[in-house]
Motif scaffolding. Sequence first.
Motif, PDB file in Angstrom:
ATOM      1  N   VAL A   1       0.764  -1.175   0.033  1.00  0.00           N
ATOM      2  CA  VAL A   1      -0.016   0.103  -0.039  1.00  0.00           C
ATOM      3  C   VAL A   1       0.886   1.305   0.001  1.00  0.00           C
ATOM      4  CG1 VAL A   1      -1.790   1.464   1.254  1.00  0.00           C
ATOM      5  CG2 VAL A   1      -1.738  -1.215   1.235  1.00  0.00           C
ATOM      6  N   THR A   2       1.773   1.247   0.811  1.00  0.00           N
ATOM      7  CA  THR A   2       2.917   2.198   0.719  1.00  0.00           C
ATOM      8  C   THR A   2       3.432   2.795  -0.482  1.00  0.00           C
ATOM      9  OG1 THR A   2       3.185   2.302   3.440  1.00  0.00           O
ATOM     10  CG2 THR A   2       4.863   3.461   2.049  1.00  0.00           C
ATOM     11  N   GLY A   3       3.803   1.650  -0.855  1.00  0.00           N
ATOM     12  CA  GLY A   3       4.922   1.586  -2.406  1.00  0.00           C
ATOM     13  C   GLY A   3       3.600   2.284  -3.391  1.00  0.00           C
ATOM     14  N   SER A   4       2.293   1.879  -3.239  1.00  0.00           N
ATOM     15  CA  SER A   4       1.279   2.268  -4.332  1.00  0.00           C
ATOM     16  C   SER A   4       0.982   3.857  -4.099  1.00  0.00           C
ATOM     17  CB  SER A   4      -0.002   1.681  -4.060  1.00  0.00           C
ATOM     18  OG  SER A   4       0.007   0.279  -4.267  1.00  0.00           O
ATOM     19  N   VAL A   5       1.005   4.342  -2.687  1.00  0.00           N
ATOM     20  CA  VAL A   5       0.881   5.853  -2.537  1.00  0.00           C
ATOM     21  C   VAL A   5       2.087   6.497  -3.021  1.00  0.00           C
ATOM     22  CG1 VAL A   5       0.959   7.509  -0.597  1.00  0.00           C
ATOM     23  CG2 VAL A   5      -0.414   5.382  -0.284  1.00  0.00           C
ATOM     24  N   GLU A   6       3.466   5.871  -2.838  1.00  0.00           N
ATOM     25  CA  GLU A   6       4.527   6.545  -3.334  1.00  0.00           C
ATOM     26  C   GLU A   6       4.717   6.741  -4.882  1.00  0.00           C
ATOM     27  OE1 GLU A   6       7.875   4.890  -0.213  1.00  0.00           O
ATOM     28  OE2 GLU A   6       7.533   3.970  -1.886  1.00  0.00           O
ATOM     29  N   TYR A   7       4.017   5.824  -5.493  1.00  0.00           N
ATOM     30  CA  TYR A   7       4.019   5.784  -6.933  1.00  0.00           C
ATOM     31  C   TYR A   7       3.794   6.974  -7.575  1.00  0.00           C
ATOM     32  CZ  TYR A   7       3.460   4.035 -11.826  1.00  0.00           C
ATOM     33  OH  TYR A   7       3.632   3.814 -13.169  1.00  0.00           O
ATOM     34  N   GLY A   8       2.534   7.826  -7.173  1.00  0.00           N
ATOM     35  CA  GLY A   8       2.454   9.278  -8.013  1.00  0.00           C
ATOM     36  C   GLY A   8       3.311  10.044  -7.761  1.00  0.00           C
ATOM     37  N   PRO A   9       3.760  10.568  -6.505  1.00  0.00           N
ATOM     38  CA  PRO A   9       4.827  11.578  -6.280  1.00  0.00           C
ATOM     39  C   PRO A   9       6.108  11.348  -6.846  1.00  0.00           C
ATOM     40  CG  PRO A   9       3.432  11.119  -4.193  1.00  0.00           C
ATOM     41  CD  PRO A   9       3.023  10.158  -5.171  1.00  0.00           C
ATOM     42  N   MET A  10       6.535   9.940  -6.767  1.00  0.00           N
ATOM     43  CA  MET A  10       7.562   9.730  -7.020  1.00  0.00           C
ATOM     44  C   MET A  10       7.765   9.329  -8.611  1.00  0.00           C
ATOM     45  SD  MET A  10       8.939   7.090  -3.907  1.00  0.00           S
ATOM     46  CE  MET A  10      10.587   6.813  -4.644  1.00  0.00           C
ATOM     47  N   THR A  11       6.837   9.128  -9.455  1.00  0.00           N
ATOM     48  CA  THR A  11       7.240   8.692 -10.663  1.00  0.00           C
ATOM     49  C   THR A  11       6.651   9.867 -11.668  1.00  0.00           C
ATOM     50  OG1 THR A  11       5.082   7.436 -11.274  1.00  0.00           O
ATOM     51  CG2 THR A  11       7.045   6.287 -10.388  1.00  0.00           C
ATOM     52  N   SER A  12       5.256  10.532 -11.223  1.00  0.00           N
ATOM     53  CA  SER A  12       4.950  11.436 -12.203  1.00  0.00           C
ATOM     54  C   SER A  12       4.546  12.792 -11.271  1.00  0.00           C
ATOM     55  CB  SER A  12       3.549  11.032 -12.561  1.00  0.00           C
ATOM     56  OG  SER A  12       2.692  10.361 -11.596  1.00  0.00           O
ATOM     57  N   GLY A  13       5.244  13.134 -10.226  1.00  0.00           N
ATOM     58  CA  GLY A  13       5.186  14.423  -9.565  1.00  0.00           C
ATOM     59  C   GLY A  13       3.863  14.567  -8.937  1.00  0.00           C
ATOM     60  N   THR A  14       3.019  13.789  -8.676  1.00  0.00           N
ATOM     61  CA  THR A  14       1.774  14.135  -7.899  1.00  0.00           C
ATOM     62  C   THR A  14       2.056  14.890  -6.899  1.00  0.00           C
ATOM     63  OG1 THR A  14       0.878  11.957  -8.955  1.00  0.00           O
ATOM     64  CG2 THR A  14      -0.463  13.088  -7.291  1.00  0.00           C
ATOM     65  N   PRO A  15       1.554  15.964  -6.690  1.00  0.00           N
ATOM     66  CA  PRO A  15       1.894  17.022  -5.612  1.00  0.00           C
ATOM     67  C   PRO A  15       0.842  16.823  -4.483  1.00  0.00           C
ATOM     68  CG  PRO A  15       0.469  18.236  -7.096  1.00  0.00           C
ATOM     69  CD  PRO A  15       0.458  16.830  -7.729  1.00  0.00           C
ATOM     70  N   LEU A  16      -0.186  15.781  -3.999  1.00  0.00           N
ATOM     71  CA  LEU A  16      -0.926  15.891  -3.106  1.00  0.00           C
ATOM     72  C   LEU A  16      -1.274  14.321  -2.814  1.00  0.00           C
ATOM     73  CD1 LEU A  16      -2.663  17.364  -1.095  1.00  0.00           C
ATOM     74  CD2 LEU A  16      -4.553  17.220  -2.726  1.00  0.00           C
ATOM     75  N   VAL A  17      -1.189  14.083  -1.550  1.00  0.00           N
ATOM     76  CA  VAL A  17      -1.482  12.711  -1.003  1.00  0.00           C
ATOM     77  C   VAL A  17      -2.648  13.124   0.260  1.00  0.00           C
ATOM     78  CG1 VAL A  17      -1.041  10.830   0.324  1.00  0.00           C
ATOM     79  CG2 VAL A  17       0.528  11.381  -1.506  1.00  0.00           C
ATOM     80  N   VAL A  18      -3.854  12.412   0.065  1.00  0.00           N
ATOM     81  CA  VAL A  18      -4.863  12.452   0.816  1.00  0.00           C
ATOM     82  C   VAL A  18      -5.216  11.267   1.442  1.00  0.00           C
ATOM     83  CG1 VAL A  18      -7.153  13.183   1.784  1.00  0.00           C
ATOM     84  CG2 VAL A  18      -5.781  14.401  -0.072  1.00  0.00           C
ATOM     85  N   VAL A  19      -5.218  10.997   2.943  1.00  0.00           N
ATOM     86  CA  VAL A  19      -5.614   9.796   3.700  1.00  0.00           C
ATOM     87  C   VAL A  19      -6.906  10.334   4.210  1.00  0.00           C
ATOM     88  CG1 VAL A  19      -5.000   8.327   5.709  1.00  0.00           C
ATOM     89  CG2 VAL A  19      -3.065   9.273   4.232  1.00  0.00           C
ATOM     90  N   LEU A  20      -7.894   9.643   3.731  1.00  0.00           N
ATOM     91  CA  LEU A  20      -9.276   9.699   3.985  1.00  0.00           C
ATOM     92  C   LEU A  20     -10.016   8.640   4.802  1.00  0.00           C
ATOM     93  CD1 LEU A  20     -11.584  11.700   3.172  1.00  0.00           C
ATOM     94  CD2 LEU A  20     -12.086  10.362   1.273  1.00  0.00           C
ATOM     95  N   GLY A  21     -10.194   8.821   6.083  1.00  0.00           N
ATOM     96  CA  GLY A  21     -11.137   8.243   6.951  1.00  0.00           C
ATOM     97  C   GLY A  21     -12.590   8.651   6.861  1.00  0.00           C
ATOM     98  N   HIS A  22     -13.318   7.972   7.419  1.00  0.00           N
ATOM     99  CA  HIS A  22     -14.847   8.402   7.324  1.00  0.00           C
ATOM    100  C   HIS A  22     -15.926   7.830   8.361  1.00  0.00           C
ATOM    101  CE1 HIS A  22     -16.826   4.267   6.352  1.00  0.00           C
ATOM    102  NE2 HIS A  22     -15.481   3.929   5.901  1.00  0.00           N
ATOM    103  N   GLN A  23     -16.763   8.503   8.369  1.00  0.00           N
ATOM    104  CA  GLN A  23     -17.845   8.376   9.533  1.00  0.00           C
ATOM    105  C   GLN A  23     -18.524   6.722   9.359  1.00  0.00           C
ATOM    106  OE1 GLN A  23     -21.347  10.867   9.038  1.00  0.00           O
ATOM    107  NE2 GLN A  23     -22.015  10.769  11.058  1.00  0.00           N
ATOM    108  N   ARG A  24     -18.769   6.180  10.660  1.00  0.00           N
ATOM    109  CA  ARG A  24     -19.117   4.838  10.768  1.00  0.00           C
ATOM    110  C   ARG A  24     -18.502   3.893   9.981  1.00  0.00           C
ATOM    111  NH1 ARG A  24     -24.042   7.927   9.468  1.00  0.00           N
ATOM    112  NH2 ARG A  24     -24.845   8.814  11.240  1.00  0.00           N
ATOM    113  N   CYS A  25     -17.214   3.991  10.362  1.00  0.00           N
ATOM    114  CA  CYS A  25     -16.159   2.976   9.472  1.00  0.00           C
ATOM    115  C   CYS A  25     -16.499   1.470   9.906  1.00  0.00           C
ATOM    116  CB  CYS A  25     -14.945   3.121   9.498  1.00  0.00           C
ATOM    117  SG  CYS A  25     -13.770   1.960   8.566  1.00  0.00           S
ATOM    118  N   GLY A  26     -16.944   0.578   9.001  1.00  0.00           N
ATOM    119  CA  GLY A  26     -17.168  -0.775   9.707  1.00  0.00           C
ATOM    120  C   GLY A  26     -15.940  -1.582   9.923  1.00  0.00           C
ATOM    121  N   ALA A  27     -14.765  -1.291   9.148  1.00  0.00           N
ATOM    122  CA  ALA A  27     -13.731  -1.952   9.496  1.00  0.00           C
ATOM    123  C   ALA A  27     -12.984  -1.589  10.818  1.00  0.00           C
ATOM    124  CB  ALA A  27     -12.627  -1.692   8.285  1.00  0.00           C
TER     125      ALA A  27
END
Length: 248
Positions: free
Chosen positions: A129-155
Amino acid sequence: MDGKRPLDRRAVLAGGLAGATVAVTGCSATRTAAPESSASATALARARPSTPAAAFARLVEGNQRWVSGDLHHPDRDPNRRQLVAQLQEPFGSILSCIDSRVPPELLFDTGLGDLYVMRTGGQTLGPVVTGSVEYGPMTSGTPLVVVLGHQRCGAVKAAYTALRDDTPLPGNLQAIALALKPAYEQAVRKGGTDPVETMTHAQVTLASTALRSNADLAPLVKKGALAVVGAYYSLDTGKVEVLDGAPS
């Protein structure tokens, strides 16, 4: 750490990993791939926010449209499909939960080629998962990462109950519970009337902090090329609330 290391690593990944991705999975390449035409590449560059603040502002604007119902449905037509078929440069990477009610492309009113999206139970991290997050910033200069939690998370709720009662979840679901244990421990220490929501907020902060301090992402964050934002989505209102890391 040598200040040039992230750039060198990014160049290696852009040439090697992106090429391997195309060969093995058929995914479209990153910026090193030859676009269908120079005009297409120029149009794509104009459309893409290039700074963390601009990328964040676009997500905020999209979420405001989602909340109000005034949706633009951008980048969702055959022309956009053709434009990104040979070249992708998403402006954001979203790590969200697998919950069916939290599709990032919809709640930020975005379209094809706009976002890299990773979804795991409770926004749990691991090497892949971390490698997948790294992919955008490290290969195509993606300037933003958002970690998005949510209300009433079943997990998160299932993990909280399993850890509290010391009753393992079935199959590989227990791996999710174990990955969420640090957030559970924080929630127990903090207390409160809704420990599951407290645990969800804690997980978002822990995950965003871990990514922000990641050995390969931290140099990008330090020089202002990348922001890692922790956020929380309300199922009731559709609104995304920033918890930490919003770029100025």
